[in-house]
Design a protein around this motif. Structure first.
Motif, PDB file in Angstrom:
ATOM      1  N   ILE A 229      63.060  29.714  48.195  1.00  0.00           N
ATOM      2  CA  ILE A 229      63.308  28.295  47.918  1.00  0.00           C
ATOM      3  C   ILE A 229      64.608  28.128  47.139  1.00  0.00           C
ATOM      4  CG2 ILE A 229      62.480  26.303  46.604  1.00  0.00           C
ATOM      5  CD1 ILE A 229      59.616  27.254  47.303  1.00  0.00           C
ATOM      6  N   GLN A 230      64.820  29.001  46.139  1.00  0.00           N
ATOM      7  CA  GLN A 230      66.021  28.883  45.319  1.00  0.00           C
ATOM      8  C   GLN A 230      67.290  29.118  46.133  1.00  0.00           C
ATOM      9  OE1 GLN A 230      66.010  27.632  42.141  1.00  0.00           O
ATOM     10  NE2 GLN A 230      63.882  27.334  42.790  1.00  0.00           N
ATOM     11  N   ARG A 231      67.225  30.033  47.105  1.00  0.00           N
ATOM     12  CA  ARG A 231      68.400  30.272  47.947  1.00  0.00           C
ATOM     13  C   ARG A 231      68.751  29.018  48.750  1.00  0.00           C
ATOM     14  NH1 ARG A 231      66.011  35.360  48.756  1.00  0.00           N
ATOM     15  NH2 ARG A 231      65.176  34.749  50.796  1.00  0.00           N
ATOM     16  N   ILE A 232      67.712  28.365  49.299  1.00  0.00           N
ATOM     17  CA  ILE A 232      67.933  27.140  50.074  1.00  0.00           C
ATOM     18  C   ILE A 232      68.495  26.037  49.174  1.00  0.00           C
ATOM     19  CG2 ILE A 232      66.837  25.341  51.452  1.00  0.00           C
ATOM     20  CD1 ILE A 232      66.978  28.066  52.829  1.00  0.00           C
ATOM     21  N   VAL A 233      67.904  25.882  47.995  1.00  0.00           N
ATOM     22  CA  VAL A 233      68.354  24.845  47.056  1.00  0.00           C
ATOM     23  C   VAL A 233      69.779  25.124  46.595  1.00  0.00           C
ATOM     24  CG1 VAL A 233      67.965  23.827  44.783  1.00  0.00           C
ATOM     25  CG2 VAL A 233      66.020  24.280  46.278  1.00  0.00           C
ATOM     26  N   ASP A 234      70.075  26.377  46.270  1.00  0.00           N
ATOM     27  CA  ASP A 234      71.419  26.732  45.803  1.00  0.00           C
ATOM     28  C   ASP A 234      72.479  26.434  46.869  1.00  0.00           C
ATOM     29  OD1 ASP A 234      70.375  27.563  43.420  1.00  0.00           O
ATOM     30  OD2 ASP A 234      70.449  29.706  43.871  1.00  0.00           O
ATOM     31  N   ARG A 252      76.447  10.184  47.858  1.00  0.00           N
ATOM     32  CA  ARG A 252      75.131   9.584  48.091  1.00  0.00           C
ATOM     33  C   ARG A 252      74.667   9.791  49.525  1.00  0.00           C
ATOM     34  NH1 ARG A 252      72.895   5.390  45.418  1.00  0.00           N
ATOM     35  NH2 ARG A 252      72.881   4.129  47.312  1.00  0.00           N
ATOM     36  N   GLU A 253      75.608   9.722  50.456  1.00  0.00           N
ATOM     37  CA  GLU A 253      75.249   9.883  51.864  1.00  0.00           C
ATOM     38  C   GLU A 253      74.619  11.249  52.118  1.00  0.00           C
ATOM     39  OE1 GLU A 253      77.371   9.692  56.305  1.00  0.00           O
ATOM     40  OE2 GLU A 253      78.561   9.414  54.478  1.00  0.00           O
ATOM     41  N   GLY A 254      75.190  12.294  51.522  1.00  0.00           N
ATOM     42  CA  GLY A 254      74.654  13.633  51.724  1.00  0.00           C
ATOM     43  C   GLY A 254      73.311  13.844  51.067  1.00  0.00           C
ATOM     44  N   LEU A 255      73.057  13.099  49.977  1.00  0.00           N
ATOM     45  CA  LEU A 255      71.805  13.255  49.244  1.00  0.00           C
ATOM     46  C   LEU A 255      70.684  12.384  49.799  1.00  0.00           C
ATOM     47  CD1 LEU A 255      70.845  14.845  46.719  1.00  0.00           C
ATOM     48  CD2 LEU A 255      71.400  12.837  45.350  1.00  0.00           C
ATOM     49  N   SER A 256      71.039  11.400  50.596  1.00  0.00           N
ATOM     50  CA  SER A 256      70.062  10.406  51.058  1.00  0.00           C
ATOM     51  C   SER A 256      68.866  11.014  51.778  1.00  0.00           C
ATOM     52  CB  SER A 256      70.737   9.384  51.986  1.00  0.00           C
ATOM     53  OG  SER A 256      71.622   8.580  51.273  1.00  0.00           O
ATOM     54  N   SER A 257      69.098  12.058  52.565  1.00  0.00           N
ATOM     55  CA  SER A 257      67.994  12.632  53.342  1.00  0.00           C
ATOM     56  C   SER A 257      66.982  13.363  52.469  1.00  0.00           C
ATOM     57  CB  SER A 257      68.549  13.588  54.409  1.00  0.00           C
ATOM     58  OG  SER A 257      69.311  14.614  53.815  1.00  0.00           O
ATOM     59  N   PHE A 258      67.313  13.618  51.201  1.00  0.00           N
ATOM     60  CA  PHE A 258      66.392  14.342  50.307  1.00  0.00           C
ATOM     61  C   PHE A 258      65.833  13.443  49.208  1.00  0.00           C
ATOM     62  CE2 PHE A 258      69.786  17.227  51.699  1.00  0.00           C
ATOM     63  CZ  PHE A 258      69.040  18.147  52.419  1.00  0.00           C
ATOM     64  N   ILE A 259      66.217  12.167  49.208  1.00  0.00           N
ATOM     65  CA  ILE A 259      65.918  11.328  48.060  1.00  0.00           C
ATOM     66  C   ILE A 259      64.413  11.061  47.910  1.00  0.00           C
ATOM     67  CG2 ILE A 259      66.098   9.048  49.135  1.00  0.00           C
ATOM     68  CD1 ILE A 259      67.588  10.195  45.759  1.00  0.00           C
ATOM     69  N   LYS A 260      63.654  11.194  48.982  1.00  0.00           N
ATOM     70  CA  LYS A 260      62.207  10.975  48.889  1.00  0.00           C
ATOM     71  C   LYS A 260      61.423  12.276  48.734  1.00  0.00           C
ATOM     72  CE  LYS A 260      62.544   6.518  49.371  1.00  0.00           C
ATOM     73  NZ  LYS A 260      62.282   5.618  48.227  1.00  0.00           N
ATOM     74  N   ASP A 261      62.131  13.390  48.726  1.00  0.00           N
ATOM     75  CA  ASP A 261      61.484  14.695  48.575  1.00  0.00           C
ATOM     76  C   ASP A 261      61.493  15.065  47.092  1.00  0.00           C
ATOM     77  OD1 ASP A 261      60.736  17.384  48.544  1.00  0.00           O
ATOM     78  OD2 ASP A 261      61.716  17.812  50.466  1.00  0.00           O
ATOM     79  N   ASP A 262      60.438  14.693  46.385  1.00  0.00           N
ATOM     80  CA  ASP A 262      60.391  14.856  44.933  1.00  0.00           C
ATOM     81  C   ASP A 262      60.594  16.302  44.495  1.00  0.00           C
ATOM     82  OD1 ASP A 262      59.922  12.171  44.794  1.00  0.00           O
ATOM     83  OD2 ASP A 262      57.765  12.348  44.429  1.00  0.00           O
ATOM     84  N   TYR A 263      59.955  17.230  45.195  1.00  0.00           N
ATOM     85  CA  TYR A 263      60.047  18.640  44.791  1.00  0.00           C
ATOM     86  C   TYR A 263      61.463  19.164  44.968  1.00  0.00           C
ATOM     87  CZ  TYR A 263      59.319  23.670  44.584  1.00  0.00           C
ATOM     88  OH  TYR A 263      59.420  24.993  44.252  1.00  0.00           O
ATOM     89  N   PHE A 264      62.046  18.907  46.130  1.00  0.00           N
ATOM     90  CA  PHE A 264      63.388  19.410  46.412  1.00  0.00           C
ATOM     91  C   PHE A 264      64.407  18.779  45.456  1.00  0.00           C
ATOM     92  CE2 PHE A 264      67.361  20.059  48.632  1.00  0.00           C
ATOM     93  CZ  PHE A 264      67.200  21.328  49.187  1.00  0.00           C
ATOM     94  N   LEU A 265      64.251  17.482  45.201  1.00  0.00           N
ATOM     95  CA  LEU A 265      65.161  16.778  44.309  1.00  0.00           C
ATOM     96  C   LEU A 265      65.083  17.372  42.895  1.00  0.00           C
ATOM     97  CD1 LEU A 265      67.045  14.370  44.919  1.00  0.00           C
ATOM     98  CD2 LEU A 265      65.353  12.902  43.823  1.00  0.00           C
ATOM     99  N   PHE A 266      63.863  17.673  42.455  1.00  0.00           N
ATOM    100  CA  PHE A 266      63.684  18.262  41.126  1.00  0.00           C
ATOM    101  C   PHE A 266      64.371  19.621  41.037  1.00  0.00           C
ATOM    102  CE2 PHE A 266      61.142  21.079  38.348  1.00  0.00           C
ATOM    103  CZ  PHE A 266      61.419  20.478  37.137  1.00  0.00           C
ATOM    104  N   GLU A 267      64.184  20.454  42.059  1.00  0.00           N
ATOM    105  CA  GLU A 267      64.817  21.780  42.056  1.00  0.00           C
ATOM    106  C   GLU A 267      66.340  21.652  42.108  1.00  0.00           C
ATOM    107  OE1 GLU A 267      63.516  24.809  41.721  1.00  0.00           O
ATOM    108  OE2 GLU A 267      61.518  23.959  41.433  1.00  0.00           O
ATOM    109  N   LEU A 268      66.821  20.652  42.824  1.00  0.00           N
ATOM    110  CA  LEU A 268      68.258  20.458  42.971  1.00  0.00           C
ATOM    111  C   LEU A 268      68.917  20.132  41.628  1.00  0.00           C
ATOM    112  CD1 LEU A 268      70.100  20.520  45.516  1.00  0.00           C
ATOM    113  CD2 LEU A 268      69.871  18.037  45.612  1.00  0.00           C
ATOM    114  N   PHE A 269      68.232  19.301  40.830  1.00  0.00           N
ATOM    115  CA  PHE A 269      68.813  18.858  39.562  1.00  0.00           C
ATOM    116  C   PHE A 269      68.268  19.623  38.353  1.00  0.00           C
ATOM    117  CE2 PHE A 269      69.811  15.236  42.257  1.00  0.00           C
ATOM    118  CZ  PHE A 269      71.088  14.896  41.831  1.00  0.00           C
ATOM    119  N   LYS A 270      67.414  20.593  38.576  1.00  0.00           N
ATOM    120  CA  LYS A 270      66.793  21.324  37.462  1.00  0.00           C
ATOM    121  C   LYS A 270      67.795  21.973  36.520  1.00  0.00           C
ATOM    122  CE  LYS A 270      64.206  24.888  38.427  1.00  0.00           C
ATOM    123  NZ  LYS A 270      63.034  25.658  38.895  1.00  0.00           N
TER     124      LYS A 270
END
Length: 442
Positions: A229-234, A252-270
């Motif tokens: 998961i970390q490799r994908i997020v990184d 924002r355009e690039g992030l839009s497809s993940f904005i409703k994915d709470d888990y992925f968003l959390f890992e992205l900004f962790k």
């Protein structure tokens, strides 16, 4: 495989230390840490021993200290001993005795490591401690990472006995005739970890006799999943997060497809410390970007029109005002240099970082500062006043940029130039100008 070969293989597998490294061994007097001291001695490592006397068990604590001192002398290792007022520290800081002991010992270990020029601190936790930590984390909100247990190596902390079970440690202690003392508090179920060891794990073993090995295998599966998961997020973070100076720009355009994915968003900004509650606030206003700022402990994020801007949190103190007392020297300001050139004819320029003004209108000392509430100027080519805040809105200068754009002020406080943006009309060169002053920012 001998106990030494087992340890050597584990150290190599996890790249814990080199034979030339100097180690600080945390030795309590129990089986695990006394065995660790013996093994590193037999390996020939350069070691020093650190023993904490937490003064929680009266004479028993002193007997532990006495044993460790004698064994350090037998092994030929220098020893450091410190007595802590653990109960008082716990009371003063409103924390448990266990947490107080943890904070005190790790702070002291690091202090010792640095002062003695040692490379690593070795902690003698074994595989059963590893399993107990995972089960304990199941009672907390630690997420997938909490199911990884104890890391063999983290920064300067190494745990070389994590590859050994409690039974293997006990067998090695008996075989090598290593002296030790049992801490009787380890047999009290009033502590959560002890309850897991003494009550919970035996119940699992009634269901599955190989429970410990199966849980150990599962922890490895959790580790593999987490790393995947970390490799994908990184990779996604590297593609989306574009550093420009201290500020990270996120389209924002690039992030839009993940904005409703709470888990992925959390890992992205962790890495920047944004909690899930803050990220939910961001997603709630995602379709209404109005310059909102969201704050974590050390970072803040601005939601701009087409991007998110992420930077270390700005300090609260007022920004310094730079005074300019002459027009000869070059002056450092706002990550740039401002210079002046006099007696130069007027030359029309499209460079926003170079302007020319009527030199006779300049009054020293000049000053450079950033925007303040109520600031106004007369933009070049206009006659009426305009609030700089309104000008910034029209120029699409975002809130972060507004705090950084340098403003050059005359000696009487009037604004001469929003540097890199617009000259004030009052200072422009006219047909009546006798001497031109060129201002260059680079």
């Amino acid at each position: 495989m001998s106990i030494l070969d087992h340890l050597k293989a584990y150290i190599s597998q996890h790249d814990l230390v080199k034979t030339t490294d100097k180690l600080l061994l945390a030795v309590s007097g129990g089986k695990d840490s006394m065995l660790m001291a013996k093994l590193f001695h037999d390996f020939g490592y350069s070691c020093q021993i650190a023993h904490c006397n937490f003064q929680l068990r009266d004479e028993e604590s002193d007997l532990d200290e006495q044993l460790v001192r004698l064994y350090a002398q037998e092994l030929g290792f220098p020893i450091h001993v410190k007595q802590f007022n653990t109960a008082d520290y716990a009371e003063e800081n409103k924390i448990s005795i266990q947490m107080a002991a943890r904070e005190l010992r790790y702070a002291w270990f690091e202090e010792l490591r640095a002062s003695q020029n040692l490379d690593y601190i070795a902690i003698a936790q074994h595989q059963n401690d590893h399993l107990e930590t995972v089960l304990l984390n199941l009672t907390r909100s630690t997420g997938l990472k909490g199911l990884l247990g104890i890391a063999p190596k983290r920064d300067v902390i190494i745990r070389p006995l994590l590859g050994f079970t409690a039974d293997e440690v006990a067998d090695a202690v008996k075989q090598l005739q290593v002296p030790f003392r049992d801490d009787q508090s380890n047999f009290s179920t009033k502590y959560a970890r002890n309850k897991i060891r003494l009550d919970i794990i035996p119940k699992f073993k009634e269901i599955q006799p190989d429970f410990e090995q199966i849980l150990s295998n599962n922890i490895q599966h959790f580790e593999d999943s987490y790393q995947f998961i970390q490799r994908i997020v990184d990779e996604k973070r590297k593609a989306l997060f574009k550093p420009k100076g201290q500020t990270i720009h996120i389209a924002r355009e690039g992030l839009s497809s993940f904005i409703k994915d709470d888990y992925f968003l959390f890992e992205l900004f962790k890495p920047f410390g944004f909690q899930k509650s803050i990220l939910k606030e961001i997603t709630a206003v995602w379709d209404k970007p109005m310059g909102q700022v969201f704050e974590a402990d050390q970072y803040e994020m601005l939601m701009d029109r087409d991007q998110l801007l992420l930077r270390p949190r700005a300090k609260s103190e007022k920004k310094e005002t730079i005074q300019i007392t002459n027009l000869v020297d070059k002056h450092s300001c706002c990550a740039g240099i401002l210079s002046f050139q006099t007696n130069i004819d007027f030359v029309k320029s499209c460079n926003p970082n170079q302007v020319q003004v009527d030199a006779d209108l300049i009054k020293l000392p000049l000053s450079i500062r950033t925007w303040e509430k109520g600031d106004w100027f007369i933009p070049l080519g206009m006659q009426g006043r305009k609030k700089i805040s309104d000008f910034y809105i029209q120029q699409k200068v975002n809130r972060f940029e507004k705090e950084e754009v340098p403003i050059l002020c005359n000696g009487d406080g009037e604004i001469i130039w929003i540097i890199g943006q617009r000259l004030d009309n009052r200072f422009k060169v006219t047909e009546n100008t006798k001497k031109v002053l060129t201002l260059v920012f680079y």
